[in-house]
Design a protein around this motif. Sequence first.
Motif, mmCIF file in Angstrom:
data_model
loop_
_atom_site.group_PDB
_atom_site.id
_atom_site.type_symbol
_atom_site.label_atom_id
_atom_site.label_comp_id
_atom_site.label_asym_id
_atom_site.label_seq_id
_atom_site.Cartn_x
_atom_site.Cartn_y
_atom_site.Cartn_z
ATOM 1 N N ARG A 86 0.296 -13.041 -6.324
ATOM 2 C CA ARG A 86 -0.417 -12.974 -5.041
ATOM 3 C C ARG A 86 -0.635 -11.535 -4.612
ATOM 4 O O ARG A 86 -1.648 -11.204 -4.019
ATOM 5 C CB ARG A 86 0.377 -13.701 -3.961
ATOM 6 N N SER A 87 0.377 -10.681 -4.872
ATOM 7 C CA SER A 87 0.284 -9.275 -4.481
ATOM 8 C C SER A 87 1.359 -8.489 -5.212
ATOM 9 O O SER A 87 2.288 -9.061 -5.777
ATOM 10 C CB SER A 87 0.466 -9.123 -2.969
ATOM 11 N N SER A 89 3.688 -4.898 -4.402
ATOM 12 C CA SER A 89 4.005 -3.818 -3.467
ATOM 13 C C SER A 89 5.262 -3.115 -3.936
ATOM 14 O O SER A 89 6.018 -3.630 -4.752
ATOM 15 C CB SER A 89 4.193 -4.367 -2.050
ATOM 16 N N ARG A 98 4.716 -10.250 -6.513
ATOM 17 C CA ARG A 98 4.962 -11.450 -5.731
ATOM 18 C C ARG A 98 4.164 -12.627 -6.281
ATOM 19 O O ARG A 98 2.950 -12.567 -6.400
ATOM 20 C CB ARG A 98 4.566 -11.166 -4.283
ATOM 21 N N ARG A 125 -5.489 -2.516 -8.489
ATOM 22 C CA ARG A 125 -6.676 -2.459 -7.627
ATOM 23 C C ARG A 125 -7.803 -3.305 -8.207
ATOM 24 O O ARG A 125 -8.494 -4.015 -7.474
ATOM 25 C CB ARG A 125 -7.126 -1.014 -7.439
ATOM 26 N N LEU A 129 -4.628 -6.865 -6.311
ATOM 27 C CA LEU A 129 -3.218 -7.148 -6.024
ATOM 28 C C LEU A 129 -2.495 -6.012 -5.334
ATOM 29 O O LEU A 129 -1.351 -6.180 -4.912
ATOM 30 C CB LEU A 129 -2.479 -7.459 -7.339
ATOM 31 N N ASP A 130 -3.086 -4.851 -5.217
ATOM 32 C CA ASP A 130 -2.412 -3.661 -4.710
ATOM 33 C C ASP A 130 -2.149 -3.773 -3.213
ATOM 34 O O ASP A 130 -3.071 -3.841 -2.419
ATOM 35 C CB ASP A 130 -3.266 -2.425 -4.994
ATOM 36 N N ARG A 131 -0.871 -3.823 -2.843
ATOM 37 C CA ARG A 131 -0.469 -3.863 -1.431
ATOM 38 C C ARG A 131 0.351 -2.632 -1.076
ATOM 39 O O ARG A 131 1.092 -2.621 -0.112
ATOM 40 C CB ARG A 131 0.343 -5.121 -1.121
ATOM 41 N N THR A 132 0.233 -1.584 -1.885
ATOM 42 C CA THR A 132 0.912 -0.330 -1.584
ATOM 43 C C THR A 132 0.149 0.379 -0.486
ATOM 44 O O THR A 132 -0.979 0.017 -0.156
ATOM 45 C CB THR A 132 0.983 0.572 -2.836
ATOM 46 N N ARG A 136 -3.834 -0.155 0.509
ATOM 47 C CA ARG A 136 -4.313 -0.593 1.823
ATOM 48 C C ARG A 136 -5.309 0.418 2.376
ATOM 49 O O ARG A 136 -6.303 0.051 2.953
ATOM 50 C CB ARG A 136 -3.150 -0.775 2.782
ATOM 51 N N GLU A 139 -8.593 -0.124 0.720
ATOM 52 C CA GLU A 139 -9.260 -1.310 1.248
ATOM 53 C C GLU A 139 -9.853 -1.017 2.623
ATOM 54 O O GLU A 139 -10.952 -1.449 2.940
ATOM 55 C CB GLU A 139 -8.268 -2.463 1.357
#
Length: 143
Positions: A86-87, A89, A98, A125, A129-132, A136, A139
């Motif tokens: 899902r992501s 981080s 995750r 990216r 999936l990049d939630r770092t 963010r 995005e």
Amino acid sequence: MAICTGLLLVGGVLCVAGAQVPNGVPAGTVLVLWGAGFFLLRERSVRRQLAPYLVGERKVTVTMTDTEYRTQGPDRSTSRTWTTFRSVSRVGGFWMLRVSPQLAMGLPVAALDEQQTAAFLTLLREKGLDRTASGRRAEDRAA
């Protein structure tokens, strides 16, 4: 994480509003403490799960392709397609891949050198999936 954040936010609002429960304790304080407690219990659970992997020397081979993430270690091997995640981080010294709110795979940050980390972040990216923090911001700039 949503429960922790919700309790902290509602507790903060109630603290500012001055709401109190019948025995005189601020209701917001109780909710803030519950939110912090849930967060700490979750962190403790993750640390306990990772503890066996942090003791001693372990050799694990991680292979990342455009379609899958594979690990091969002395006691187990795992393979998952990128669509499973899902992501991703960074949490402390680990990349947390995750799968669901309760399930994640950890990759030690130290396992990747600078060039591998850059390639890993680029792949994340591309897969969305990049939630770092850097992901963010990228995005936000695109929006």
